[in-house]
Design a protein around this motif. Structure first.
Motif, PDB file in Angstrom:
ATOM      1  N   VAL A  31       0.835  -1.201   0.000  1.00  0.00           N
ATOM      2  CA  VAL A  31       0.000   0.000   0.000  1.00  0.00           C
ATOM      3  C   VAL A  31       0.869   1.249   0.000  1.00  0.00           C
ATOM      4  O   VAL A  31       0.598   2.216  -0.723  1.00  0.00           O
ATOM      5  CB  VAL A  31      -0.958  -0.012   1.204  1.00  0.00           C
ATOM      6  N   GLU A  32       1.944   1.226   0.787  1.00  0.00           N
ATOM      7  CA  GLU A  32       2.869   2.364   0.814  1.00  0.00           C
ATOM      8  C   GLU A  32       3.553   2.530  -0.546  1.00  0.00           C
ATOM      9  O   GLU A  32       3.768   3.664  -1.000  1.00  0.00           O
ATOM     10  CB  GLU A  32       3.915   2.162   1.904  1.00  0.00           C
ATOM     11  N   LEU A  33       3.882   1.417  -1.184  1.00  0.00           N
ATOM     12  CA  LEU A  33       4.476   1.481  -2.520  1.00  0.00           C
ATOM     13  C   LEU A  33       3.507   2.120  -3.507  1.00  0.00           C
ATOM     14  O   LEU A  33       3.880   3.021  -4.275  1.00  0.00           O
ATOM     15  CB  LEU A  33       4.855   0.078  -2.992  1.00  0.00           C
ATOM     16  N   ALA A  34       2.255   1.669  -3.493  1.00  0.00           N
ATOM     17  CA  ALA A  34       1.260   2.231  -4.401  1.00  0.00           C
ATOM     18  C   ALA A  34       1.043   3.718  -4.142  1.00  0.00           C
ATOM     19  O   ALA A  34       0.862   4.502  -5.076  1.00  0.00           O
ATOM     20  CB  ALA A  34      -0.058   1.475  -4.260  1.00  0.00           C
ATOM     21  N   ALA A  35       1.082   4.108  -2.877  1.00  0.00           N
ATOM     22  CA  ALA A  35       0.904   5.519  -2.542  1.00  0.00           C
ATOM     23  C   ALA A  35       2.043   6.357  -3.119  1.00  0.00           C
ATOM     24  O   ALA A  35       1.821   7.474  -3.604  1.00  0.00           O
ATOM     25  CB  ALA A  35       0.817   5.700  -1.028  1.00  0.00           C
ATOM     26  N   HIS A  36       3.270   5.831  -3.061  1.00  0.00           N
ATOM     27  CA  HIS A  36       4.392   6.576  -3.624  1.00  0.00           C
ATOM     28  C   HIS A  36       4.320   6.628  -5.150  1.00  0.00           C
ATOM     29  O   HIS A  36       4.510   7.697  -5.748  1.00  0.00           O
ATOM     30  CB  HIS A  36       5.723   5.960  -3.204  1.00  0.00           C
ATOM     31  N   LEU A  37       4.056   5.481  -5.774  1.00  0.00           N
ATOM     32  CA  LEU A  37       4.019   5.424  -7.236  1.00  0.00           C
ATOM     33  C   LEU A  37       2.770   6.080  -7.804  1.00  0.00           C
ATOM     34  O   LEU A  37       2.712   6.366  -8.988  1.00  0.00           O
ATOM     35  CB  LEU A  37       4.089   3.970  -7.705  1.00  0.00           C
ATOM     36  N   LEU A 208       5.178  13.525 -10.401  1.00  0.00           N
ATOM     37  CA  LEU A 208       6.581  13.890 -10.608  1.00  0.00           C
ATOM     38  C   LEU A 208       7.452  13.321  -9.504  1.00  0.00           C
ATOM     39  O   LEU A 208       8.574  12.869  -9.756  1.00  0.00           O
ATOM     40  CB  LEU A 208       6.738  15.406 -10.680  1.00  0.00           C
ATOM     41  N   ARG A 209       6.958  13.300  -8.275  1.00  0.00           N
ATOM     42  CA  ARG A 209       7.719  12.687  -7.191  1.00  0.00           C
ATOM     43  C   ARG A 209       8.006  11.219  -7.508  1.00  0.00           C
ATOM     44  O   ARG A 209       9.091  10.710  -7.201  1.00  0.00           O
ATOM     45  CB  ARG A 209       6.929  12.782  -5.888  1.00  0.00           C
ATOM     46  N   ALA A 210       7.035  10.537  -8.132  1.00  0.00           N
ATOM     47  CA  ALA A 210       7.204   9.118  -8.457  1.00  0.00           C
ATOM     48  C   ALA A 210       8.086   8.899  -9.674  1.00  0.00           C
ATOM     49  O   ALA A 210       8.778   7.885  -9.763  1.00  0.00           O
ATOM     50  CB  ALA A 210       5.838   8.475  -8.679  1.00  0.00           C
ATOM     51  N   LEU A 211       8.064   9.830 -10.620  1.00  0.00           N
ATOM     52  CA  LEU A 211       8.849   9.681 -11.846  1.00  0.00           C
ATOM     53  C   LEU A 211      10.227  10.325 -11.738  1.00  0.00           C
ATOM     54  O   LEU A 211      11.162   9.925 -12.424  1.00  0.00           O
ATOM     55  CB  LEU A 211       8.093  10.286 -13.033  1.00  0.00           C
TER      56      LEU A 211
END
Length: 367
Positions: A31-37, A208-211
């Motif tokens: 869930v934390e991964l999905a939130a970041h991506l 943009l934070r994710a990319l």
């Protein structure tokens, strides 16, 4: 006006790889991964493994289990909007767009002409959902007109429209078949939409934070957008035309280089992974040639039906042509295509990751 940052291609690649959590310390939770991506790809093609599983393995590693995704969806921590799997906490960022859906006059006209059909579909789901689209029996007043894939698929198209409008939701899967339910049974009640302009700004900033680095605008792809508007700060990349937007948190104190301490690793990527999904960005920053060939005749394929891009450090170095045969209990590896000659260290790292992939799939590796 913000200063224009100047980056080498290597700096830009390292920013992109680090932002995607494909370098450095591994994330620990899905869930934390999905939130970041911001989104996980939804494609369930299982020639090797479904896209969300490959994305999670590439970042979390062996601590991830495919059941983690089922559990998170069942717990309503994540939701599937048909084009991506997203954190439920982000739903308010999309509600305003749902309220204005669809953007096409022809689709709006079709929905208006099929009000009785819409109500019939909703009544069936109210009584018997969640259920597969093939099990929903309802009659359209005006058939969906299409010369191709969606011709005469009235129930499916009505469900897609109601999904876009936030009236129905995907409530799990039966195999690769989506199960449909009323949205009120899947989405939390009482959520207020974030105003459209504010929602767009938040989504651009988080994307943009994710990319790490992306273009402000360009060709629109289905699903999660690949551009970031005015988020971040302007940048240019040596040897690449045009201006980019860069996440300033990924720059060091000089403002012109990737943050120090880059620690890359080897990853086998889904063709739908965000690091390669924007093929133009991939070509410009990574100088990597890749096309998903599953839709090509076998004789025209160079790398295989579902070849996985291979990331090593900050470079995309090759493609893994592999197929999971679950009935035979084997992961067949037909080739590892090297875009650049592998060093001994690269060969060992890639071989080890292929072995790990077979173990994660519970299959015997067959080279």
């Amino acid at each position: 006006m913000s200063e224009v940052h100047r980056l080498s291609r290597q700096d830009a690649r390292r920013i992109a790889v680090s932002a995607q959590l494909l370098a450095g310390e591994r994330p620990t939770g899905l869930v934390e991964l999905a939130a970041h991506l911001t989104a996980l790809p939804v494609d369930m093609t299982a020639a090797v493994a479904p896209a969300p599983d490959l994305v999670a393995w590439a970042r979390i590693g062996s601590a991830y289990e495919p059941s983690d995704l089922d559990d998170a969806l069942a717990a309503r921590d994540l939701y599937d909007d048909g084009s991506a799997i997203r954190p439920m906490a982000d739903l308010p960022l999309h509600l305003a767009a749902m309220a204005d859906w669809p953007p096409w006059a022809e689709t709006r006209d079709w929905l208006e002409a099929n009000e009785l059909f819409r109500n019939e579909v909703l009544d069936v789901l109210d009584a018997d959902g969640p259920m597969r689209s093939r099990d929903i029996h309802a009659s359209a007043q005006v058939p969906w007109r299409s010369s191709g894939w969606n011709a005469d698929r009235n129930v499916r198209m009505m469900l897609e429209c109601l999904l876009g409008r936030g009236e129905v939701a995907i409530d799990g899967r039966q195999g690769n078949q989506r199960l449909w339910s009323l949205a009120e049974r899947v989405y939390p009640s009482g959520l207020l939409p974030v105003p459209p302009d504010e929602a767009r700004e938040i989504r651009d900033t988080r994307r943009l934070r994710a990319l790490g680095i992306a273009r402000a605008a360009g060709t629109v792809l289905p699903g999660e957008p690949i551009h970031v508007g005015s988020a971040g700060e302007p940048a240019v990349v040596d040897g690449v035309a045009g201006e980019w937007r860069v996440d300033p948190a990924r720059l060091d104190s000089t403002g012109d280089r990737a943050a120090s301490g880059f620690r890359g690793r080897v990853s086998l990527l889904s063709p739908f992974d965000a690091i390669v999904r924007d093929r133009k960005r991939m070509e410009e920053l990574f100088e990597f040639d890749y096309v998903l060939e599953m839709y090509k005749p076998a004789a025209q394929r160079r790398w295989g039906y579902f070849a996985l891009p291979v990331l090593y450090g900050d470079r995309l170095v090759g493609k893994l042509d592999a197929t999971a045969d679950r009935k035979a209990g084997r992961l067949f590896v037909d080739a590892v295509h090297q875009d650049v000659p592998f060093t001994l260290a690269t060969t060992r790292a890639v071989d080890a990751e292929v072995t790990c992939l077979a173990e994660r799939l519970g299959l015997v590796l067959d080279r």
